[in-house]
Design an enzyme around this catalytic site. Structure first.
Site, PDB file in Angstrom:
ATOM      1  N   THR A 116       7.374   3.515 -12.132  1.00 15.78           N
ATOM      2  CA  THR A 116       7.502   2.591 -10.992  1.00 15.78           C
ATOM      3  C   THR A 116       6.091   2.079 -10.706  1.00 15.78           C
ATOM      4  O   THR A 116       5.489   2.434  -9.693  1.00 15.78           O
ATOM      5  CB  THR A 116       8.082   3.315  -9.750  1.00 15.78           C
ATOM      6  OG1 THR A 116       7.367   4.542  -9.556  1.00 15.78           O
ATOM      7  CG2 THR A 116       9.541   3.587  -9.895  1.00 15.78           C
ATOM      8  N   THR A 118       8.561   8.058  -8.281  1.00 15.47           N
ATOM      9  CA  THR A 118       8.176   7.862  -6.880  1.00 15.47           C
ATOM     10  C   THR A 118       8.640   6.483  -6.430  1.00 15.47           C
ATOM     11  O   THR A 118       8.246   5.476  -7.011  1.00 15.47           O
ATOM     12  CB  THR A 118       6.642   7.967  -6.739  1.00 15.47           C
ATOM     13  OG1 THR A 118       6.262   9.239  -7.246  1.00 15.47           O
ATOM     14  CG2 THR A 118       6.191   7.834  -5.309  1.00 15.47           C
ATOM     15  N   GLU A 141      -1.801  16.497 -13.028  1.00 12.42           N
ATOM     16  CA  GLU A 141      -2.214  16.420 -14.421  1.00 12.42           C
ATOM     17  C   GLU A 141      -3.201  17.551 -14.676  1.00 12.42           C
ATOM     18  O   GLU A 141      -4.013  17.877 -13.815  1.00 12.42           O
ATOM     19  CB  GLU A 141      -2.850  15.066 -14.726  1.00 12.42           C
ATOM     20  CG  GLU A 141      -1.848  13.950 -14.630  1.00 12.42           C
ATOM     21  CD  GLU A 141      -2.394  12.629 -15.123  1.00 12.42           C
ATOM     22  OE1 GLU A 141      -3.358  12.604 -15.898  1.00 12.42           O
ATOM     23  OE2 GLU A 141      -1.830  11.600 -14.709  1.00 12.42           O
ATOM     24  N   ASN A 160       0.830  12.834  -0.925  1.00 12.26           N
ATOM     25  CA  ASN A 160      -0.312  12.248  -1.638  1.00 12.26           C
ATOM     26  C   ASN A 160      -1.294  11.564  -0.679  1.00 12.26           C
ATOM     27  O   ASN A 160      -2.506  11.646  -0.870  1.00 12.26           O
ATOM     28  CB  ASN A 160       0.176  11.266  -2.712  1.00 12.26           C
ATOM     29  CG  ASN A 160       0.558  12.004  -3.992  1.00 12.26           C
ATOM     30  OD1 ASN A 160       0.300  13.198  -4.121  1.00 12.26           O
ATOM     31  ND2 ASN A 160       1.164  11.320  -4.920  1.00 12.26           N
ATOM     32  N   PHE A 174      -8.622  20.419  -1.607  1.00 17.93           N
ATOM     33  CA  PHE A 174      -8.779  18.959  -1.524  1.00 17.93           C
ATOM     34  C   PHE A 174      -9.779  18.512  -0.467  1.00 17.93           C
ATOM     35  O   PHE A 174      -9.553  17.556   0.271  1.00 17.93           O
ATOM     36  CB  PHE A 174      -7.408  18.274  -1.343  1.00 17.93           C
ATOM     37  CG  PHE A 174      -6.675  18.188  -2.646  1.00 17.93           C
ATOM     38  CD1 PHE A 174      -6.047  19.294  -3.185  1.00 17.93           C
ATOM     39  CD2 PHE A 174      -6.666  17.006  -3.382  1.00 17.93           C
ATOM     40  CE1 PHE A 174      -5.439  19.250  -4.422  1.00 17.93           C
ATOM     41  CE2 PHE A 174      -6.048  16.953  -4.626  1.00 17.93           C
ATOM     42  CZ  PHE A 174      -5.436  18.090  -5.137  1.00 17.93           C
ATOM     43  N   GLY A 199     -17.172  13.559  -3.411  1.00 17.91           N
ATOM     44  CA  GLY A 199     -17.637  13.055  -4.701  1.00 17.91           C
ATOM     45  C   GLY A 199     -17.647  11.545  -4.672  1.00 17.91           C
ATOM     46  O   GLY A 199     -17.812  10.943  -3.599  1.00 17.91           O
ATOM     47  N   GLY A 247      -9.114   9.304  -8.060  1.00 21.96           N
ATOM     48  CA  GLY A 247      -8.486   8.337  -8.963  1.00 21.96           C
ATOM     49  C   GLY A 247      -7.162   8.889  -9.428  1.00 21.96           C
ATOM     50  O   GLY A 247      -6.556   9.718  -8.763  1.00 21.96           O
ATOM     51  N   CYS A 301      -1.599   8.578  -9.386  1.00 24.62           N
ATOM     52  CA  CYS A 301      -0.763   8.766  -8.189  1.00 24.62           C
ATOM     53  C   CYS A 301      -1.433   8.407  -6.875  1.00 24.62           C
ATOM     54  O   CYS A 301      -0.920   7.568  -6.134  1.00 24.62           O
ATOM     55  CB  CYS A 301      -0.284  10.204  -8.129  1.00 24.62           C
ATOM     56  SG  CYS A 301       0.987  10.529  -9.333  1.00 24.62           S
TER      57      CYS A 301
END
Ligand code: UDX
Length: 449
Positions: A86, A126, A158, A214, A255, A259, A263, A266
């Protein structure tokens, strides 16, 4: 159970392989002939730790099969996963065309076979809130097949996708049919360690859960990245702040690493989509706008720092870029910080040498001969004026830094992932610029002078 996976991309392949490994019979449908051939040859078309081995094991035992024949693949399927892409459209909204045509094809195949049993169509992709309900209503009009639709957002990362799939911290199922919920409970049974981790809810809640997860994670990163500006302004250390707030049970440590920006396939896509989903209900979502703005600015700020601290004009300077993947343990460069940073550097007239253990071939497709490619970080740094570290590959923390410093025009490292050890930088004679942390001065050089 009999499971069909439509779309053997990243999510489909991981999901299918893991479901086969817990005893289901899985048929993967893939239309792309090149990818299908790779799969039929027993090879995994993507790099993901542990996937190749698990895929081969289940493929050779027959538990996992691949085909391009959707009709045959859905014949006995009790559960059919839609794992097609998507992607975002140029205006940031979600392109639903692959999902709609896959769903239609599945239902046509089911209708032709006049199956009496119920098939559960699982939307893993998604999708914006409201999509599953629309899809269900569309299918009811289009087909006589007995299907239910559930939303089952994926939360795989990932690099640890196999583990995340086999040890999920939660399984979210959105829908309206108790029968379909029971089917999904049965499917995932071996993976459910605690009953409260299997959650059923309305379609719309499940859909928004994925975006909210996310966006929340991206917000944490952007918040910390914004804090790096204050840290640099006041001489504070973002790592101390991370520990200081992460130990608060209400906040938690994950999280919060600052930095040069997040990227991947998602976070950027889903946060942008949330902006549009908000607009669709007449709301200008200031919060998600800020998450994205900070992320964009952070990459630019990183390059500006290089420009200011390099000690020579950036035009004509040679910069070594270590790390091209959007994070470690993947060859994926989608929305990677390296894409923006390299482009900014080139636009400013710098000469870029680049390396990555896995993602170099993918990045070569983008920058071709605009960049000089190096096989490893040591040769990449050779003869350059500075290193820009953009991916936190663990092997970058244990390099022979003293040797590297000796081959550079000036031993300077700009650490866009805050992953190198300050003491090692100090001891090996580097001028070290992390993000939001005090600078490590090159005292060795001063001593030598
Ligand atoms: C993410 C979500 O974690 C996962 O649940 C969802 O299913 C897909 O999107 P992924 O894209 O694989 O997974 O990567 P993730 O590990 O979440 O990292 C995303 C980006 O954030 C990377 O660029 C990473 O470098 C960056 N990041 C992560 C930070 O900058 N700081 C952190 O503290 C963590």
């Amino acid at each position: 159970m009999d499971v069909t996976i439509v779309g053997c991309g990243y999510v489909g392949l991981v999901t299918g392989t893991c479901l086969a490994s817990i005893g289901h019979t899985v048929r993967g449908v893939e239309k792309d002939t090149k990818k299908l051939k790779t799969l039929l040859d027993g090879h995994c078309p993507i790099f993901e730790p542990g996937l190749q081995e698990l895929m081969q094991e289940n493929y050779s035992s027959g538990q996992l099969q691949f085909t391009d024949n959707i009709k045959a693949a859905v014949k006995d399927a009790e559960v059919i996963f839609l794992c097609v892409g998507t992607p975002p459209k140029p205006d940031g909204t979600v392109d639903m065309s692959f999902l709609e045509s896959a769903a239609k094809e599945v239902c046509d195949a089911l209708a032709q076979q006049n199956n009496e049993y119920m098939a559960t169509l699982v939307v893993k992709s998604t999708v914006p809130a409201g999509t599953n309900r629309k899809l269900y209503n569309f299918l009811k009009q289009q087909t006589s097949a007995y299907v239910q639709v559930v939303s089952n957002p994926e939360f795989l990362r990932e690099g640890s996708a196999v583990k995340d799939c086999l040890e999920p911290d939660r399984i979210v199922i959105g829908g309206e049919s108790p029968e379909a919920f029971r089917m999904m409970r049965r499917l995932y049974d071996p993976l459910i360690k605690r009953e409260e981790n299997f959650m059923t809810m309305a379609w719309e809640s499940a859909e928004l859960t994925k975006y909210a997860a996310n966006a929340m994670l991206a917000a944490r990163i952007s918040f910390m990245n914004e804090m790096t500006i204050l840290c640099e302004g006041y001489g504070a250390d973002i790592e101390d702040i991370r520990k200081g707030i992460g130990s608060d049970g209400r906040i938690g440590p994950a999280f919060l690493r600052a930095g040069c920006g997040y990227g991947g396939s998602c976070f950027p896509k889903d946060v942008a989509a949330l902006e549009h989903i908000s607009k669709a209900v007449g709301h200008d979502n200031l919060f998600v706008n800020a998450i994205q703005t900070v992320n964009k600015n952070q990459k630019r700020r990183f390059v500006e720092k290089i420009e200011q601290k390099l000690g020579r004009p950036i035009a004509g300077a040679k910069i070594a870029v270590w790390g091209l993947a959007f994070k470690a343990d993947t060859d994926d460069i989608r929305e990677s910080a390296a894409l923006d940073v390299i482009r900014y550097l080139l636009d400013k007239g710098a000469k870029v040498k680049a390396t990555d253990p896995k993602a170099m071939e993918n990045m070569k497709q983008v920058f071709k001969d605009e960049v000089e490619w190096s096989a490893d970080p040591v040769s990449c740094a050779n003869g350059t004026d500075a290193v820009a570290l953009l991916t936190d590959w663990p092997q970058y923390t244990t390099l022979p830094f003293r040797k590297i410093a000796a081959t550079m025009n000036s031993p300077i490292i700009f650490d866009g992932r805050n992953c190198l050890h300050r003491d090692v930088m100090r001891e090996t004679g580097f001028q070290y610029y992390p993000m939001g942390r005090p600078v490590v001065e090159n005292t060795l050089r001063l001593k030598r002078a």
